[in-house]
Motif scaffolding. Sequence first.
Motif, PDB file in Angstrom:
ATOM      1  N   TYR A 157      11.824  13.041   3.240  1.00  0.00           N
ATOM      2  CA  TYR A 157      11.395  11.641   3.182  1.00  0.00           C
ATOM      3  C   TYR A 157      10.756  11.303   4.534  1.00  0.00           C
ATOM      4  O   TYR A 157      11.455  11.104   5.526  1.00  0.00           O
ATOM      5  CB  TYR A 157      12.571  10.715   2.904  1.00  0.00           C
ATOM      6  CG  TYR A 157      13.187  10.927   1.534  1.00  0.00           C
ATOM      7  CD1 TYR A 157      12.891  10.067   0.482  1.00  0.00           C
ATOM      8  CD2 TYR A 157      14.048  11.998   1.289  1.00  0.00           C
ATOM      9  CE1 TYR A 157      13.448  10.254  -0.783  1.00  0.00           C
ATOM     10  CE2 TYR A 157      14.596  12.196   0.031  1.00  0.00           C
ATOM     11  CZ  TYR A 157      14.298  11.333  -0.997  1.00  0.00           C
ATOM     12  OH  TYR A 157      14.838  11.538  -2.246  1.00  0.00           O
ATOM     13  N   VAL A 198       7.273   5.252   3.186  1.00  0.00           N
ATOM     14  CA  VAL A 198       7.980   6.519   3.074  1.00  0.00           C
ATOM     15  C   VAL A 198       7.189   7.386   2.108  1.00  0.00           C
ATOM     16  O   VAL A 198       6.766   6.930   1.045  1.00  0.00           O
ATOM     17  CB  VAL A 198       9.445   6.331   2.600  1.00  0.00           C
ATOM     18  CG1 VAL A 198       9.515   5.561   1.290  1.00  0.00           C
ATOM     19  CG2 VAL A 198      10.143   7.679   2.470  1.00  0.00           C
ATOM     20  N   ARG A 200       7.075  11.003  -0.052  1.00  0.00           N
ATOM     21  CA  ARG A 200       7.871  12.077  -0.636  1.00  0.00           C
ATOM     22  C   ARG A 200       6.966  12.913  -1.520  1.00  0.00           C
ATOM     23  O   ARG A 200       6.221  12.381  -2.347  1.00  0.00           O
ATOM     24  CB  ARG A 200       9.044  11.469  -1.421  1.00  0.00           C
ATOM     25  CG  ARG A 200       9.913  12.454  -2.155  1.00  0.00           C
ATOM     26  CD  ARG A 200      11.255  11.814  -2.585  1.00  0.00           C
ATOM     27  NE  ARG A 200      11.133  10.496  -3.158  1.00  0.00           N
ATOM     28  CZ  ARG A 200      10.888  10.241  -4.443  1.00  0.00           C
ATOM     29  NH1 ARG A 200      10.696  11.252  -5.296  1.00  0.00           N
ATOM     30  NH2 ARG A 200      10.820   8.997  -4.898  1.00  0.00           N
ATOM     31  N   THR A 205       6.141   6.601  -1.800  1.00  0.00           N
ATOM     32  CA  THR A 205       7.160   6.238  -2.791  1.00  0.00           C
ATOM     33  C   THR A 205       7.941   4.983  -2.388  1.00  0.00           C
ATOM     34  O   THR A 205       8.892   4.596  -3.076  1.00  0.00           O
ATOM     35  CB  THR A 205       8.136   7.399  -3.007  1.00  0.00           C
ATOM     36  OG1 THR A 205       8.661   7.810  -1.723  1.00  0.00           O
ATOM     37  CG2 THR A 205       7.433   8.580  -3.665  1.00  0.00           C
ATOM     38  N   ASP A 223      16.990   6.264  -2.756  1.00  0.00           N
ATOM     39  CA  ASP A 223      16.826   7.210  -1.653  1.00  0.00           C
ATOM     40  C   ASP A 223      15.649   6.823  -0.769  1.00  0.00           C
ATOM     41  O   ASP A 223      15.708   6.959   0.460  1.00  0.00           O
ATOM     42  CB  ASP A 223      16.625   8.626  -2.195  1.00  0.00           C
ATOM     43  CG  ASP A 223      17.897   9.220  -2.788  1.00  0.00           C
ATOM     44  OD1 ASP A 223      18.985   8.674  -2.516  1.00  0.00           O
ATOM     45  OD2 ASP A 223      17.801  10.210  -3.522  1.00  0.00           O
ATOM     46  N   ASP A 224      14.569   6.349  -1.387  1.00  0.00           N
ATOM     47  CA  ASP A 224      13.414   5.918  -0.603  1.00  0.00           C
ATOM     48  C   ASP A 224      13.765   4.709   0.269  1.00  0.00           C
ATOM     49  O   ASP A 224      13.383   4.646   1.443  1.00  0.00           O
ATOM     50  CB  ASP A 224      12.249   5.573  -1.533  1.00  0.00           C
ATOM     51  CG  ASP A 224      11.765   6.759  -2.340  1.00  0.00           C
ATOM     52  OD1 ASP A 224      11.495   7.816  -1.741  1.00  0.00           O
ATOM     53  OD2 ASP A 224      11.647   6.628  -3.569  1.00  0.00           O
ATOM     54  N   ALA A 227      15.896   5.816   3.193  1.00  0.00           N
ATOM     55  CA  ALA A 227      15.100   6.439   4.247  1.00  0.00           C
ATOM     56  C   ALA A 227      14.453   5.378   5.129  1.00  0.00           C
ATOM     57  O   ALA A 227      14.415   5.511   6.373  1.00  0.00           O
ATOM     58  CB  ALA A 227      14.037   7.348   3.635  1.00  0.00           C
TER      59      ALA A 227
END
Length: 285
Positions: A157, A198, A200, A205, A223-224, A227
């Motif tokens: 990421y 970010v 990915r 994303t 998750d994005d 990050a």
Amino acid sequence: MEVTIREAVLDDWQEAGRICYEAFATLAARHGFPPDFTSVEAAAEPIRYLIEHPHIYGVVAERDGRMLGSNFLDERSTISAMGPISVDPNSQDRHVGRLLTQAVLDRAAQRRAPGVRLLQIAYHNRSLSLYAKLGFDVRGSFAAMHGQPIGLTMPGYDVRAASGADEAACNTLCLRVHGHDRAAELRESIDGGTAKVVERLGRITGYTTGISYFAHSVAETNDDLEALIGAAEDFGTPGFLVPLGNTQLFRWCLAHGLHVFFVANMMTIGIYQAPEGAYMPSVGY
């Protein structure tokens, strides 16, 4: 003498800032919370920014030449955002807040804005009741998370500063999640150096206009967002807003040492589309 409402001008910013600080500090102290702003200056500078901004409409309430409060309507996006609204502690509970709220709703109606949204501090029962009476619906609750920067890097990421070349991808992502973009806010944050993206697997994303109370974030997955939060250098006061309905993200923040400052309700009037994806709102929405 009756209360009058007029459009805010730059000369109002210091007095409106003082009232904003004292109104929120008095309310917070009454409920056992720390103040939203650390000082009068910390409240006044955002008020100055709002008054000076060409696409944010501001009003003040006066009686006998004395300012009683102010309110604002952010008109940069398809959906307008109301606030902050503040009333001098000595003039609260006298319908000044209702007049200030109605003034910006009238403005939104004149502009045919499809919707207006706001974040309402959950412990303030009076404002919750006022907005409900005026037609606002509660759409969700959010925790203002604060604490020390996490300093986390997530493999795969890549978080970096956003540039103009990223705008189209970011706006497409926001449209996918919210049903509309926030292009003007994004562009301002890119120009101001606060926007991050970010990447990915070679594509964008997620993005944020800044991990703070005054900024919003949109992403494909939690998750994005994690990050973006992990890479933030500062969260400010009172932190950034996490949807309590997103229990995975909320627990992740708690597990990484962050704390809840207060809880706020998102309230809307007009068109509303439930977000389809990971996001964090600004204080407007």
